[in-house]
Design a protein around this motif. Structure first.
Motif, PDB file in Angstrom:
ATOM      1  N   SER A 118      65.431  77.514  35.590  1.00 15.53           N
ATOM      2  CA  SER A 118      65.547  76.567  34.468  1.00 15.53           C
ATOM      3  C   SER A 118      66.810  76.780  33.644  1.00 15.53           C
ATOM      4  CB  SER A 118      64.313  76.689  33.558  1.00 15.53           C
ATOM      5  OG  SER A 118      64.177  78.022  33.083  1.00 15.53           O
ATOM      6  N   VAL A 119      67.912  77.076  34.304  1.00 16.75           N
ATOM      7  CA  VAL A 119      69.166  77.305  33.569  1.00 16.75           C
ATOM      8  C   VAL A 119      69.642  76.039  32.872  1.00 16.75           C
ATOM      9  CG1 VAL A 119      71.619  77.876  33.830  1.00 16.75           C
ATOM     10  CG2 VAL A 119      69.879  79.216  35.038  1.00 16.75           C
ATOM     11  N   THR A 120      69.562  74.888  33.550  1.00 13.84           N
ATOM     12  CA  THR A 120      70.062  73.639  32.968  1.00 13.84           C
ATOM     13  C   THR A 120      68.954  72.765  32.394  1.00 13.84           C
ATOM     14  OG1 THR A 120      69.935  72.457  35.083  1.00 13.84           O
ATOM     15  CG2 THR A 120      71.988  73.626  34.604  1.00 13.84           C
ATOM     16  N   GLY A 121      67.712  73.168  32.548  1.00 11.36           N
ATOM     17  CA  GLY A 121      66.605  72.415  31.976  1.00 11.36           C
ATOM     18  C   GLY A 121      66.230  71.149  32.700  1.00 11.36           C
ATOM     19  N   ARG A 122      66.732  70.951  33.909  1.00 14.47           N
ATOM     20  CA  ARG A 122      66.404  69.742  34.661  1.00 14.47           C
ATOM     21  C   ARG A 122      65.150  69.922  35.502  1.00 14.47           C
ATOM     22  NH1 ARG A 122      72.036  68.933  37.654  1.00 14.47           N
ATOM     23  NH2 ARG A 122      71.792  71.201  37.664  1.00 14.47           N
ATOM     24  N   GLY A 123      64.637  68.801  35.997  1.00 13.72           N
ATOM     25  CA  GLY A 123      63.505  68.815  36.901  1.00 13.72           C
ATOM     26  C   GLY A 123      63.777  67.897  38.075  1.00 13.72           C
ATOM     27  N   VAL A 124      62.829  67.848  39.007  1.00 11.19           N
ATOM     28  CA  VAL A 124      62.961  66.933  40.134  1.00 11.19           C
ATOM     29  C   VAL A 124      63.067  65.503  39.602  1.00 11.19           C
ATOM     30  CG1 VAL A 124      61.773  65.961  42.142  1.00 11.19           C
ATOM     31  CG2 VAL A 124      61.752  68.430  41.761  1.00 11.19           C
ATOM     32  N   GLY A 125      64.026  64.753  40.126  1.00  5.94           N
ATOM     33  CA  GLY A 125      64.293  63.416  39.621  1.00  5.94           C
ATOM     34  C   GLY A 125      65.394  63.394  38.584  1.00  5.94           C
ATOM     35  N   GLY A 126      65.923  64.573  38.231  1.00  2.64           N
ATOM     36  CA  GLY A 126      67.019  64.653  37.278  1.00  2.64           C
ATOM     37  C   GLY A 126      68.324  64.192  37.903  1.00  2.64           C
TER      38      GLY A 126
END
Length: 226
Positions: A60-68
């Protein structure tokens, strides 16, 4: 740039091969993060869907998830098409201040078509702080030039806005004061960065610049015609 950045990706055999490569890499991200720990993030991007290119992610370094969405670095590779090259060991800074060391490796099928990327991001903020402290104690000057700020997020609109704003800032004048040649150069530069490969990008750029959608399409068409 064409709307389908993968070129032959529309052909069933090529698409099937690319899908298989992505499916094989999806579990790899968990292994990478398990090896390097909590300060690591691994991401698989699918360039065939730039608006939601993140298809697998761990950490979670960049805080994105799948679909980002992809960042400016991904947009650069998207714009390069099959000429895209790996970007290794580069430093960027997130908008919340993290210093990130990254490597982005282009995914290709057997025909050499670039269709995605495997990215590894390491949060080295604490390491950099220790390096600065030790450098100060030793009387060693810090390296000049901060790393560029990169937009990471789940919404591609933030990335597009950042690219448009950065390009406008280089002009140091608002849009109404630009000559036609300068306006065309602005659109040409955005096109080279892969901005218009994203669905709905022309409308978003028009809104960001405060011009009509028709005008934006006209400028883009003029740059590509020349």
């Amino acid at each position: 740039m064409a709307e389908d950045p993968a070129g032959a990706a529309g052909e069933p055999a090529a698409r099937a091969e690319q899908d298989a490569i992505i499916a094989a890499l999806a579990p790899v991200v968990d292994g990478v993060v398990a090896t390097f720990g909590a300060f690591c993030e691994a991401v698989v991007h699918d360039f065939r869907r730039p608006e939601r290119s993140v298809v697998a992610i761990a950490g979670s370094v960049t805080g994105r998830g799948v679909g980002g969405s992809m960042s400016e670095i991904g947009m650069k590779l998207l714009a390069a098409g099959d000429a895209a090259a790996d970007e290794l060991n580069y430093l960027t800074r997130t908008r919340d201040g993290k210093l990130v060391k990254s490597s982005t490796m282009v995914l290709r099928d057997s025909a050499g078509t670039a269709f995605g990327a495997l990215c590894v991001n390491l949060d080295v903020t604490a390491v950099a702080q220790v390096h600065t402290l030790v450098g100060d104690l030793a009387g060693v000057a810090a390296l000049p030039g901060p790393p560029p700020t990169t937009t990471f997020g789940d919404d591609i609109t933030a990335v597009l806005d950042s690219l448009v704003d950065a390009r406008q800032l280089r002009e140091a004048r608002p849009w109404p004061q630009l000559t036609r040649a300068e306006r065309l150069d602005l659109f040409r530069d955005l096109d080279r960065q892969g901005v218009f490969a994203v669905r709905g990008a022309v409308q978003q750029v028009a809104a960001r610049l405060g011009i009509s959608r028709a005008s934006a399409y006209s400028y883009l068409a003029a740059t590509r015609a020349g």
